[in-house]
Design a protein around this motif. Structure first.
Motif, PDB file in Angstrom:
ATOM      1  N   VAL A  88       1.237  -1.318  -0.083  1.00  0.00           N
ATOM      2  CA  VAL A  88      -0.161   0.196   0.154  1.00  0.00           C
ATOM      3  C   VAL A  88       1.093   0.967   0.020  1.00  0.00           C
ATOM      4  O   VAL A  88       1.157   2.565  -0.324  1.00  0.00           O
ATOM      5  N   PHE A  89       1.986   0.838   0.986  1.00  0.00           N
ATOM      6  CA  PHE A  89       3.107   2.130   1.400  1.00  0.00           C
ATOM      7  C   PHE A  89       3.566   2.864  -0.236  1.00  0.00           C
ATOM      8  O   PHE A  89       3.815   3.419  -0.474  1.00  0.00           O
ATOM      9  N   GLY A  90       4.384   1.663  -1.202  1.00  0.00           N
ATOM     10  CA  GLY A  90       4.204   1.972  -2.572  1.00  0.00           C
ATOM     11  C   GLY A  90       3.736   2.064  -3.591  1.00  0.00           C
ATOM     12  O   GLY A  90       3.845   2.918  -4.564  1.00  0.00           O
ATOM     13  N   TYR A  91       2.698   1.948  -3.928  1.00  0.00           N
ATOM     14  CA  TYR A  91       0.845   1.995  -4.147  1.00  0.00           C
ATOM     15  C   TYR A  91       1.272   3.489  -4.176  1.00  0.00           C
ATOM     16  O   TYR A  91       0.766   5.013  -4.980  1.00  0.00           O
ATOM     17  N   ALA A  92       1.005   4.458  -2.953  1.00  0.00           N
ATOM     18  CA  ALA A  92       0.876   5.355  -2.367  1.00  0.00           C
ATOM     19  C   ALA A  92       2.678   6.420  -3.409  1.00  0.00           C
ATOM     20  O   ALA A  92       1.753   7.243  -3.768  1.00  0.00           O
ATOM     21  N   LEU A  93       3.692   5.857  -2.901  1.00  0.00           N
ATOM     22  CA  LEU A  93       4.830   6.439  -3.647  1.00  0.00           C
ATOM     23  C   LEU A  93       4.468   6.586  -5.590  1.00  0.00           C
ATOM     24  O   LEU A  93       4.599   7.865  -5.603  1.00  0.00           O
ATOM     25  N   LEU A  94       4.256   5.101  -5.997  1.00  0.00           N
ATOM     26  CA  LEU A  94       3.549   5.224  -7.400  1.00  0.00           C
ATOM     27  C   LEU A  94       2.461   6.583  -7.913  1.00  0.00           C
ATOM     28  O   LEU A  94       2.849   7.379  -9.084  1.00  0.00           O
ATOM     29  N   SER A  95       1.870   6.639  -6.732  1.00  0.00           N
ATOM     30  CA  SER A  95       1.188   7.912  -6.863  1.00  0.00           C
ATOM     31  C   SER A  95       1.091   8.982  -7.023  1.00  0.00           C
ATOM     32  O   SER A  95       0.670   9.770  -8.061  1.00  0.00           O
ATOM     33  N   TYR A  96       2.077   8.937  -6.235  1.00  0.00           N
ATOM     34  CA  TYR A  96       3.372  10.613  -6.085  1.00  0.00           C
ATOM     35  C   TYR A  96       3.668  10.745  -7.370  1.00  0.00           C
ATOM     36  O   TYR A  96       4.305  11.820  -8.086  1.00  0.00           O
ATOM     37  N   ASP A  97       4.265   9.699  -7.245  1.00  0.00           N
ATOM     38  CA  ASP A  97       4.804  10.099  -8.940  1.00  0.00           C
ATOM     39  C   ASP A  97       4.291  10.599 -10.337  1.00  0.00           C
ATOM     40  O   ASP A  97       4.633  11.068 -11.054  1.00  0.00           O
ATOM     41  N   PHE A  98       3.125   9.401 -10.367  1.00  0.00           N
ATOM     42  CA  PHE A  98       2.089  10.171 -11.215  1.00  0.00           C
ATOM     43  C   PHE A  98       1.898  11.664 -11.458  1.00  0.00           C
ATOM     44  O   PHE A  98       1.914  12.035 -12.224  1.00  0.00           O
ATOM     45  N   LEU A  99       1.523  12.471  -9.965  1.00  0.00           N
ATOM     46  CA  LEU A  99       1.060  13.137  -9.861  1.00  0.00           C
ATOM     47  C   LEU A  99       2.520  14.097 -10.380  1.00  0.00           C
ATOM     48  O   LEU A  99       2.054  15.089 -11.318  1.00  0.00           O
ATOM     49  N   ASN A 100       3.308  14.374 -10.336  1.00  0.00           N
ATOM     50  CA  ASN A 100       4.509  14.677 -10.335  1.00  0.00           C
ATOM     51  C   ASN A 100       5.082  14.522 -12.293  1.00  0.00           C
ATOM     52  O   ASN A 100       5.104  15.979 -12.642  1.00  0.00           O
ATOM     53  N   VAL A 101       5.197  13.593 -12.661  1.00  0.00           N
ATOM     54  CA  VAL A 101       5.408  13.528 -13.747  1.00  0.00           C
ATOM     55  C   VAL A 101       4.691  13.901 -14.702  1.00  0.00           C
ATOM     56  O   VAL A 101       4.173  13.993 -16.262  1.00  0.00           O
ATOM     57  N   GLY A 102       2.377  14.076 -14.307  1.00  0.00           N
ATOM     58  CA  GLY A 102       1.883  13.850 -15.195  1.00  0.00           C
ATOM     59  C   GLY A 102       1.399  15.364 -15.533  1.00  0.00           C
ATOM     60  O   GLY A 102       1.558  15.209 -16.749  1.00  0.00           O
ATOM     61  N   SER A 103       1.614  16.013 -14.571  1.00  0.00           N
ATOM     62  CA  SER A 103       1.281  17.391 -14.976  1.00  0.00           C
ATOM     63  C   SER A 103       2.325  17.822 -16.507  1.00  0.00           C
ATOM     64  O   SER A 103       1.994  18.486 -16.978  1.00  0.00           O
ATOM     65  N   PRO A 104       3.999  17.519 -15.869  1.00  0.00           N
ATOM     66  CA  PRO A 104       4.515  18.045 -17.519  1.00  0.00           C
ATOM     67  C   PRO A 104       4.188  17.484 -18.692  1.00  0.00           C
ATOM     68  O   PRO A 104       3.969  17.900 -20.070  1.00  0.00           O
ATOM     69  N   ILE A 105       3.660  15.818 -18.935  1.00  0.00           N
ATOM     70  CA  ILE A 105       3.102  15.061 -20.190  1.00  0.00           C
ATOM     71  C   ILE A 105       1.785  15.900 -20.279  1.00  0.00           C
ATOM     72  O   ILE A 105       1.973  16.276 -21.561  1.00  0.00           O
ATOM     73  N   ILE A 106       0.979  15.798 -19.520  1.00  0.00           N
ATOM     74  CA  ILE A 106      -0.179  16.434 -19.939  1.00  0.00           C
ATOM     75  C   ILE A 106      -0.284  18.009 -20.649  1.00  0.00           C
ATOM     76  O   ILE A 106      -0.650  18.301 -21.852  1.00  0.00           O
ATOM     77  N   MET A 107       1.271  18.983 -20.651  1.00  0.00           N
ATOM     78  CA  MET A 107       0.967  19.989 -21.194  1.00  0.00           C
ATOM     79  C   MET A 107       2.309  19.798 -21.763  1.00  0.00           C
ATOM     80  O   MET A 107       1.442  20.933 -23.458  1.00  0.00           O
ATOM     81  N   ILE A 108       2.704  19.065 -22.606  1.00  0.00           N
ATOM     82  CA  ILE A 108       3.323  18.522 -23.423  1.00  0.00           C
ATOM     83  C   ILE A 108       2.083  17.694 -24.768  1.00  0.00           C
ATOM     84  O   ILE A 108       2.094  18.293 -25.789  1.00  0.00           O
ATOM     85  N   CYS A 109       0.997  17.157 -24.572  1.00  0.00           N
ATOM     86  CA  CYS A 109       0.340  16.628 -24.863  1.00  0.00           C
ATOM     87  C   CYS A 109      -0.487  17.173 -25.656  1.00  0.00           C
ATOM     88  O   CYS A 109      -1.000  17.260 -26.898  1.00  0.00           O
ATOM     89  N   MET A 110      -0.738  18.314 -24.869  1.00  0.00           N
ATOM     90  CA  MET A 110      -2.346  19.424 -25.212  1.00  0.00           C
ATOM     91  C   MET A 110      -1.732  20.339 -26.026  1.00  0.00           C
ATOM     92  O   MET A 110      -2.451  20.855 -26.633  1.00  0.00           O
TER      93      MET A 110
END
Length: 118
Positions: A46-68
């Protein structure tokens, strides 16, 4: 033209907001599971999945900006019209040694082999 641009901006903003909101919801679910139900689940998973969620939050914003954003995508990847063609040429040069240069190279190899032996 303006209503079309406004619809495009609204669509982009809605998709970006939906992605970030879903990431926060997933993170909140894993944190609640970790905090209140850790005796049911494996704590490290569960702790690992929470860290993975943080990674999606940190990396997601720049990826969304580049895709859009087409302008940002062109600037980031260096394409002007979306279809950049790269050509690579290879050239091999062979040097022909005359008799004097061959003798010098043979002496150099002999002296190097003597140094390596001793």
């Amino acid at each position: 033209m303006l209503p079309k641009r406004i619809r495009s901006v609204e669509r982009t903003l809605s998709l970006a907001t939906a992605y970030i909101s879903m990431s926060f919801i997933v993170l909140a679910v894993f944190q609640v599971l970790f905090a209140f139900f850790s005796y049911i689940f494996t704590t490290s998973a569960v702790f690992g999945y929470a860290l993975l969620s943080y990674d999606f939050l940190n990396v997601g914003s720049p990826i969304i900006m580049i895709c859009m954003s087409k302008r940002l995508r062109r600037h980031t990847f260096g394409t002007e019209d979306g279809s950049q063609v790269t050509r690579v040429f290879s050239k091999t040069i062979t040097q022909v040694l005359n008799d004097g240069e061959k003798e010098k190279e043979r002496r150099l190899k002999d002296s190097l082999s003597k140094v390596n032996i001793q």
